[in-house]
Scaffold this active site. Structure first.
Site, PDB file in Angstrom:
ATOM      1  N   TYR A  73      38.449  77.083  -5.632  1.00 31.90           N
ATOM      2  CA  TYR A  73      39.211  77.392  -6.676  1.00 31.90           C
ATOM      3  C   TYR A  73      39.750  78.704  -6.550  1.00 31.90           C
ATOM      4  CZ  TYR A  73      40.782  77.188 -11.814  1.00 31.90           C
ATOM      5  OH  TYR A  73      41.311  77.432 -12.985  1.00 31.90           O
ATOM      6  N   PHE A 125      70.971  74.757  -7.578  1.00 34.99           N
ATOM      7  CA  PHE A 125      70.559  73.484  -7.141  1.00 34.99           C
ATOM      8  C   PHE A 125      70.093  73.098  -8.936  1.00 34.99           C
ATOM      9  CE2 PHE A 125      66.991  70.372  -6.722  1.00 34.99           C
ATOM     10  CZ  PHE A 125      67.623  69.494  -6.108  1.00 34.99           C
ATOM     11  N   ASP A 126      70.147  71.758  -8.830  1.00 30.38           N
ATOM     12  CA  ASP A 126      69.915  71.082 -10.215  1.00 30.38           C
ATOM     13  C   ASP A 126      68.883  71.708 -10.968  1.00 30.38           C
ATOM     14  OD1 ASP A 126      71.224  69.439  -8.550  1.00 30.38           O
ATOM     15  OD2 ASP A 126      70.456  67.644  -8.951  1.00 30.38           O
ATOM     16  N   ASP A 215      66.637  81.571  -3.272  1.00 31.38           N
ATOM     17  CA  ASP A 215      65.848  80.228  -3.241  1.00 31.38           C
ATOM     18  C   ASP A 215      65.974  79.659  -1.745  1.00 31.38           C
ATOM     19  OD1 ASP A 215      65.618  77.707  -3.282  1.00 31.38           O
ATOM     20  OD2 ASP A 215      66.904  76.921  -5.121  1.00 31.38           O
ATOM     21  N   ALA A 217      64.507  77.274   0.097  1.00 32.94           N
ATOM     22  CA  ALA A 217      63.860  75.867   0.587  1.00 32.94           C
ATOM     23  C   ALA A 217      64.192  75.539   2.032  1.00 32.94           C
ATOM     24  CB  ALA A 217      64.585  74.741  -0.452  1.00 32.94           C
ATOM     25  N   LYS A 258      60.807  71.218   2.049  1.00 34.74           N
ATOM     26  CA  LYS A 258      61.868  71.317   3.147  1.00 34.74           C
ATOM     27  C   LYS A 258      61.406  72.023   4.181  1.00 34.74           C
ATOM     28  CE  LYS A 258      63.810  70.541  -1.012  1.00 34.74           C
ATOM     29  NZ  LYS A 258      63.043  70.482  -2.226  1.00 34.74           N
ATOM     30  N   HIS A 449      70.686  60.267 -14.323  1.00 36.47           N
ATOM     31  CA  HIS A 449      70.809  59.535 -13.062  1.00 36.47           C
ATOM     32  C   HIS A 449      69.472  58.622 -12.405  1.00 36.47           C
ATOM     33  CE1 HIS A 449      69.612  63.524 -12.085  1.00 36.47           C
ATOM     34  NE2 HIS A 449      69.137  63.242 -11.175  1.00 36.47           N
TER      35      HIS A 449
END
Ligand code: F0G
Length: 458
Positions: A73, A125-126, A215, A217, A258, A449
């Site tokens: 932990y 990004f979304d 970001d 990724a 990614k 979607h």
């Protein structure tokens, strides 16, 4: 002297069987799925290009790290292995693990955004946009104009229009807590951002004392494009380029699914101790204690190795080379795609593919259904269905492009799989004039979607 050809810098040690359904079986499966590719079971898909996220193949070294990574932990060796690698690579001293990229956004944005804020960036990004809008703030897209022209071969279509960025900041002085720069820019087609532009964005942020968040990724893929496309970087190593890229940022959010080449995980890396302290509180509430943040120890250990492997030039050359070769074959076959081809995916321009299908009859969704039926290949719609309705007018938002994204998982598929993708798209293209569009029969009030259902138009 003639150059020796190169191939993947690895060989295959373990394999997973995939089955091929018949054309008729696929027709039945997609009908049962309400013509929504998300509703298919992956076992009914032959070649799955829905996403490159969490779908990569781990190496033998990563699997060994899974076995030797410890679980605790608080203060596991696995955490420090991961943290040390991140600090070494990105040169940011504070690291917080999270269970995936959007969780990193949730924690960081909880500390940084308040209602009414404006967050400029290069086509967020979304989930980034979602976390901004969920806080009643606004995402402002400042990407260069070239990005909205599918045929423009600009080498860095993820770049920010600095003039526009500066005017957004000037007009909203107290409302811009940070700028977010996505490298590579997924929503724009996996397009890279140049070092020159990263530096200019950073200079603008510093001028107005605004935090710059990356970001990241697909940061290594961005570094590869800088090395191969930007003057002055050809002789630099990927890790040198990565270090320079990050030297311009104050903080970053990472989806390790990614360019971490792991199946789950993410993190935040920061320069400011103050911001780290603020994020710590949200991490404990949302993710878990600061040394695991929703990840298992073994996954953090595998991520440490993944971050090492993803910055290997030979790996990147073969990974991006595969995507580029697929793009070239499709272009040669007359399939309309967004140019130039980005790092992780091909984006097929469905309105050009089906000029007779108007956007409100869902050309990219139609292409996704036809490609699955033809060849068992699954892509994802990035068009009018994903764009959803305007929350106030409830009218359908009509994005400029209706795209079918074919995202290539890392180290998973061979050239032969890619040949099947080309074959499938060619076959659909040959019979394109007889293809009819789709109509929505069910949609959820938000994020439609994922669960929408459709019917074929006669
Ligand atoms: N940022 C970018 C640029 C992404 O592409 C994604 C995810 C995220 C953040 C969120 O990360 O999924 O780990 O929570 N992109 C996936 C895709 C889902 O298919 O492109 P996550």
């Amino acid at each position: 002297m003639e150059r020796m050809p190169y191939s993947e810098p690895y060989k295959i040690k373990t394999v997973e069987s995939i089955k091929v359904l018949t054309h008729q079986e696929r027709q039945a499966k997609i009908k049962e799925a309400g013509y929504n590719l998300f509703n298919l079971r992956s076992e009914d898909v032959y070649i799955d290009l829905l996403t490159d996220s969490g779908t990569g193949a781990m190496s033998d070294k990563q699997w060994s790290a899974i076995m030797t990574g410890d679980e605790s932990y608080a203060g596991s060796k696995s955490f420090f292995k991961m943290k040390d690698k991140i600090v070494d690579l990105l040169k940011m001293p504070y690291v917080i693990p999270t269970h995936q990229g959007r969780a990193a956004e949730n924690v960081l944005f909880s500390a940084l955004i308040k209602e009414g804020d404006i967050i400029p960036g290069n086509t967020h990004f979304d989930t980034t946009k979602g976390h901004i809008e969920f806080r009643n703030a606004f995402a402002c897209d400042c990407t260069i104009n070239e990005a909205s022209d599918a045929d423009n071969e600009h080498p860095f279509k993820g770049n920010v229009d600095i003039g526009q960025l500066e005017s957004v900041i000037k007009q909203n002085r107290s409302k811009v807590p940070f700028v977010v720069l996505t490298v590579t820019c997924n929503s724009g087609g996996g397009q890279p951002v140049s070092m020159d532009n990263i530096k200019a964005v950073s200079d603008t942020c510093r001028k107005y004392d605004i935090t710059l968040v990356f970001d990241v990724a697909r940061f290594a893929e961005n570094a590869y494009f800088i090395k191969t496309r930007e003057k002055g970087y050809e002789d630099k190593s990927i890790t040198e380029i990565v270090a320079e890229m990050f030297s311009y940022a104050d903080a970053c959010t990472m989806s390790a699914k990614k360019d971490g080449i792991v199946n789950i995980g993410g993190f935040i890396a920061l320069r400011s101790e103050e911001l780290y302290k603020q994020c710590s509180v949200f991490t404990i509430i949302y993710e878990g204690y600061l040394t695991y943040g929703g990840m298992a120890g073994r996954d953090m250990a595998a991520l440490a190795v993944g971050l090492e492997e993803v910055t290997d030039f030979d790996y990147l050359r073969s990974r991006i080379g595969q995507v580029q070769r697929l793009g070239k074959k499709l272009q040669d076959a007359g399939i309309p795609i967004i140019k130039p081809v980005g790092g992780h995916a091909i984006y097929v321009d469905a309105m050009k593919f089906f000029p007779h299908i108007p956007q409100d009859q869902l050309p990219a969704q139609t292409l996704g259904v036809e490609l699955y039926t033809e060849a068992g290949v699954r892509g994802v719609e990035i068009g009018i269905v994903l764009a959803d309705r305007d929350p106030i007018t409830r009218e359908n938002r009509k994005p400029k492009f209706d795209l079918l994204r074919l995202a290539i998982p890392r180290r998973v598929y061979t050239e032969n799989h890619m040949e099947v993708v080309v074959w499938g798209l060619k076959k659909v293209h040959e019979r394109r004039n007889s293809c009819k569009g789709l109509e929505l029969t069910y949609e959820a009030p938000i994020m439609r979607h994922f669960t929408a259902r459709f019917k074929k138009l006669d």
